[in-house]
Enzyme design. Sequence first.
Site, PDB file in Angstrom:
ATOM      1  N   THR A 467       0.800  -1.219   0.000  1.00 33.25           N
ATOM      2  CA  THR A 467       0.000   0.000   0.000  1.00 33.25           C
ATOM      3  C   THR A 467       0.836   1.274   0.000  1.00 33.25           C
ATOM      4  OG1 THR A 467      -0.035  -0.425   2.358  1.00 33.25           O
ATOM      5  CG2 THR A 467      -2.016  -0.955   1.131  1.00 33.25           C
ATOM      6  N   GLY A 508      -4.824   1.986   8.520  1.00 30.99           N
ATOM      7  CA  GLY A 508      -3.386   1.894   8.755  1.00 30.99           C
ATOM      8  C   GLY A 508      -2.672   3.228   8.691  1.00 30.99           C
ATOM      9  N   LEU A 613      -1.494  11.857   1.807  1.00 34.18           N
ATOM     10  CA  LEU A 613      -0.108  11.805   2.280  1.00 34.18           C
ATOM     11  C   LEU A 613       0.872  11.599   1.136  1.00 34.18           C
ATOM     12  CD1 LEU A 613      -0.734   9.634   5.458  1.00 34.18           C
ATOM     13  CD2 LEU A 613      -0.156  12.070   5.409  1.00 34.18           C
ATOM     14  N   ASN A 614       0.484  10.762   0.174  1.00 36.51           N
ATOM     15  CA  ASN A 614       1.343  10.502  -0.985  1.00 36.51           C
ATOM     16  C   ASN A 614       0.438  10.366  -2.201  1.00 36.51           C
ATOM     17  OD1 ASN A 614       2.697   9.000  -3.114  1.00 36.51           O
ATOM     18  ND2 ASN A 614       4.336   8.596  -1.654  1.00 36.51           N
ATOM     19  N   LYS A 616       0.893   9.518  -5.186  1.00 41.41           N
ATOM     20  CA  LYS A 616       1.077   8.364  -6.072  1.00 41.41           C
ATOM     21  C   LYS A 616       0.530   7.075  -5.445  1.00 41.41           C
ATOM     22  CE  LYS A 616       4.831   7.973  -8.579  1.00 41.41           C
ATOM     23  NZ  LYS A 616       6.272   7.782  -8.896  1.00 41.41           N
ATOM     24  N   GLY A 686      -8.968   6.940   5.485  1.00 49.42           N
ATOM     25  CA  GLY A 686      -8.436   5.804   4.740  1.00 49.42           C
ATOM     26  C   GLY A 686      -8.719   5.926   3.256  1.00 49.42           C
ATOM     27  N   GLY A 688      -7.610   2.870   1.197  1.00 49.32           N
ATOM     28  CA  GLY A 688      -7.438   1.526   0.653  1.00 49.32           C
ATOM     29  C   GLY A 688      -8.708   0.881   0.145  1.00 49.32           C
ATOM     30  N   GLU A 689      -9.849   1.292   0.667  1.00 51.54           N
ATOM     31  CA  GLU A 689     -11.089   0.603   0.306  1.00 51.54           C
ATOM     32  C   GLU A 689     -12.130   1.518  -0.332  1.00 51.54           C
ATOM     33  OE1 GLU A 689     -11.430  -0.726   4.363  1.00 51.54           O
ATOM     34  OE2 GLU A 689     -11.122  -2.810   3.781  1.00 51.54           O
TER      35      GLU A 689
HETATM   36 MO1  MOS Z   1      -9.108  -5.217   5.140  1.00 52.85          MO
HETATM   37  S1  MOS Z   1     -10.571  -6.308   4.192  1.00 52.85           S
HETATM   38  O1  MOS Z   1      -9.569  -4.991   6.743  1.00 52.85           O
HETATM   39  O2  MOS Z   1      -7.580  -5.805   4.805  1.00 52.85           O
END
Ligand code: MOS
Length: 727
Positions: A467, A508, A613-614, A616, A686, A688-689
């Site tokens: 990530t 994260g 933050l980044n 890319k 976040g 990521g999702e």
């Molecule tokens: Mo996520 S589905 O909590 O890596």
Amino acid sequence: MKDHFTMDSPQPRLLDETKQGVIGTPMDRPEGPLKVSGTAGYTADHVPDGMAHGVLVRATVARGSVKAIDRVAAMAIEGVIDVITDPRMIRNPAQGMAGEAPVQPGDAVHYHGQPIALVVAETFEAARDAAQRLSVQYTTEDAATSPDTTPETETADPETAGDFDAAWNSAEVRVDREYTTPSQVSAAMEPHAAIADWTGNSVTLRSALQMVRFNKAELADSLGIDPSQVRILAPYVGGGFGSKLGIGPEAVAAAIASQKLGRPVRVVMTRQTVFDSVLRRSETAQRVRLGATRNGRLTAISHDDRVSNLDGESFAEPVSQASQFLYGADGLSFTQTVARIAATPAGSVRAPGEAVGMLALESAMDELADALGIDPLTLRLDNLADTHPMDGRPYSARRLADCLTEGAQRFGWADRWQAGTRREGDWLIGMGMASAARSSSLVKSAARVRLTGDRAIVETDMTDIGTGTYAILTQIAAEMLGLPTAQVEVRLGDSDLPGASGSGGSFGANSAGSATFLAAQKIRAQIAERLGCAEDALSLQDGRARGDNHEAALADLVTEELLAEVTIEAGDTAESHFSSGFGAHFAEVAVNEWTGETRVRRMLGVMAMGRVLNEKTARSQALGGMIWGIGAALTEDMQNDARDGHVVTRDLANYHIPAHADVPGDMQVVFLEERDDWANPIQTKGIGELGISGAGAAVLNAIAHATGHRLYDFPALPDRVLSTMGA
Ligand code: MOS
């Protein structure tokens, strides 16, 4: 010096004041050269001296127990060392943040594919050969392998706000639809792998894991030892998406074997074993009811779902999650049913809940717009809730309306034509859109920052699962300490380091990033003291410290190591405000009139997710999520054999994810500037999702616009698309 910080109130936006200028930039990953040159040590790359190879043996019945294992033929193969069964072996990976052992079934078999033994040999080939020749006798029991046939279901009490029944009954326009989605899998690029090595009373485990702090407790509990006897190393992880949140059967089996044999043991799953034995996303059956006034005000929202899992698993795909906070209505109601079946257990897969729930919700929103004769964009803009519809909390920061309008403008939404009226040869052309939403949080995290001269080190057990954690923690420390990024080293994925959230739930960067920020802030205070200036007068840039008419090079000022460790936890702001990333997805598709094939021609995601933050790595996350959206809409379809529940589509030849040719060249991501002051001290959310949440719905809505017909069983496979067109 160890400090503790609780997020009880908004903090100054220090990262907007600092001078180094690296936050938000599209900095390359510092570990990139290691990865592209094959020298970043992923778990299975390690070959400790004397290492033996383990292969998991898996059950071939849906339910029953192991009566006997005939080891003779297997043990006769040259190089085979042992066939190990042990009551401590686990049935399936731990669910995310469990922090304790998963079910340890002993002789019992709960699904086809469940690990039941480990064959250990001098070579992988010998172990695999022996695993295949092992003769296992079972006693079997009848078991339902489908949620449609199982008698074991559990229905929770509805979650409600207002009076849904009254609102529904008095609605002037209604949509009431049932949708289905199949099981899906993560199938991360790096298969699950573990190497265990005992020294005295302690075990060191290298494994592909997302949450080292929790995994340490899970392994210790599985083995019946104290967590202090466990060290976990996971510096590089090749994707996880939820499948590596918890300790897995390969890790526990490797640890048991290594202890018994007195040598390191490596267990690497094959792709097929990953499909069979690692947590899948549950299939879903969803009923969405939307009621509105004739002029397009939502009055009733209900989203009921049925998901499945093995008995004893607490996880249930939170299908209606986004439906509970995206739009406002007078009455809302959500009911979940869990069906207990004998099939590969279900767990977290990228954006649990939103990823499949929004396919249905956002399809239903489009259908409601059609029924009302209102533009789908307008319907969404007109129905955004003022506060969280279920509990009344204010949103922390929400630029959803801006994402929708900005996206519409960039995509050319105003030029949209009437459904089913545009063709290019044999191809029907359509445009679709959907909202994006994925809630965001802060999870307890610690990080340590050390500064000697003009060189800094960041240490935390946080993981980088592809990530960009190495990149963003480098940027945060460099920004705070006024250092070029090359002078910051980030050390991750070692359970001996301060414990962080791990990588999961899109928290994260928020969590480990904030801990790093706070530790660096403590170092700034120490620098100010040495320089003789007030902390808020301190300015750090390119290795020089200035403030209150003092100036010095850090190399001269910091002659002995400065060290700070900070733990951050969520506090009052998590109660007082609701934080979520928001966005809007747009897609244009071409649907072949004769074959039903869908080609995505272009896609745009506009997202606001707090401070970037980044640029890319954030963009890569958003793009990756959107590509998953294409897969969910068009091809991803895990199938189990109805007779014994075994997974039929158990490799990437049979489980279809988008290949390069399936992804349009025109994939755009736009981030809107945002700060979430209530989220954490770095004002992030976040990412990521968020990219996957709603993306597939935009594609499905584009198909409906192209053909003039909707489908309700996803994915939109060619035969299903054709059948909606009367073929
Ligand atoms: Mo996520 S589905 O909590 O890596």
